[in-house]
Design an enzyme around this catalytic site. Sequence first.
Site, PDB file in Angstrom:
ATOM      1  N   LYS A  15       0.823  -1.216   0.000  1.00 25.37           N
ATOM      2  CA  LYS A  15       0.000   0.000   0.000  1.00 25.37           C
ATOM      3  C   LYS A  15       0.853   1.259   0.000  1.00 25.37           C
ATOM      4  CE  LYS A  15      -1.736  -0.940   4.018  1.00 25.37           C
ATOM      5  NZ  LYS A  15      -1.135  -2.232   4.349  1.00 25.37           N
ATOM      6  N   ARG A  90      -8.465   1.080  10.414  1.00 27.58           N
ATOM      7  CA  ARG A  90      -8.182  -0.343  10.617  1.00 27.58           C
ATOM      8  C   ARG A  90      -9.311  -1.050  11.339  1.00 27.58           C
ATOM      9  NH1 ARG A  90      -2.107  -2.244  11.406  1.00 27.58           N
ATOM     10  NH2 ARG A  90      -3.311  -4.145  11.631  1.00 27.58           N
ATOM     11  N   ARG A 129      13.299 -10.772   5.051  1.00 32.03           N
ATOM     12  CA  ARG A 129      14.318  -9.813   5.489  1.00 32.03           C
ATOM     13  C   ARG A 129      15.439 -10.518   6.266  1.00 32.03           C
ATOM     14  NH1 ARG A 129      12.955  -4.388   8.742  1.00 32.03           N
ATOM     15  NH2 ARG A 129      11.848  -5.895  10.027  1.00 32.03           N
ATOM     16  N   ARG A 162      15.426 -11.606  12.089  1.00 38.09           N
ATOM     17  CA  ARG A 162      14.912 -11.109  13.370  1.00 38.09           C
ATOM     18  C   ARG A 162      13.677 -11.903  13.781  1.00 38.09           C
ATOM     19  NH1 ARG A 162      14.954  -4.815  11.980  1.00 38.09           N
ATOM     20  NH2 ARG A 162      17.123  -4.373  12.423  1.00 38.09           N
ATOM     21  N   ARG A 173       0.644 -11.743  13.008  1.00 35.54           N
ATOM     22  CA  ARG A 173       0.286 -10.374  12.592  1.00 35.54           C
ATOM     23  C   ARG A 173      -0.804 -10.407  11.527  1.00 35.54           C
ATOM     24  NH1 ARG A 173       5.599  -7.955  10.479  1.00 35.54           N
ATOM     25  NH2 ARG A 173       4.376  -6.236   9.638  1.00 35.54           N
TER      26      ARG A 173
END
Length: 218
Positions: A15, A90, A129, A162, A173
């Site tokens: 987005k 949200r 990542r 991480r 999430r």
Amino acid sequence: MSARVAFLGPPGAGKGTQARDLAQEWGVLHLATGDMLREAVAAGNPLGREAKGYMDKGALVPDDVIIRMMGERLAARDAAGGVILDGFPRTIAQADSLAKLLKDLGQTLDTVIYFEVSEPELLRRLTGRRVCRKCGHTYHLVSNPPKRAGICDECGGELYQRDDDSEATVRNRLQVYERQTAPLLDYYRQRSSLKSVSGEGPLGTIRDAIRKAVGDGP
Ligand SMILES: [Zn+2]
């Protein structure tokens, strides 16, 4: 023609990139809550100071502060020509507050764009990542891989993932997002302002789909 647009979609849907590019193309304000908070805190205005009080304690900034900040932002001169709300609202409560804010300003939310991206693709984007243990340089296995697997191009240090980027954390999430957002999609569907676009594929193709959904821009 549409001047006020909200981009909804899970983390990793892309987005932000599209909002930044299209806001520039359409000459409208790009408004993301994270940036808005940071700017208000940096400016040290009353709402910024209030938000900082929560952030300093490590607490979430409450909805009513965010909403009041959003109200000030939407009433400012640089928002007069239109706005792209990036990742806001949200929740249904935020959507109701936003509708009220806009009504007071004599404005409406014209189109809500939902970025559809499959879960495997989101996982691929969000778990890719890698960070260097020595110098902190970041890589992405898909979009920005190191020359040699597991080794930093800059300093030869070891790359690691991480905890925040682990599959378990990312899945969690995405589930939280799904739970909050599913009712929001119905909310906007009932008000016939919801349009879905595929958030997968080349950036230019996704941008074209958004332009078309909004009616070739505001
Ligand atoms: Zn390094």
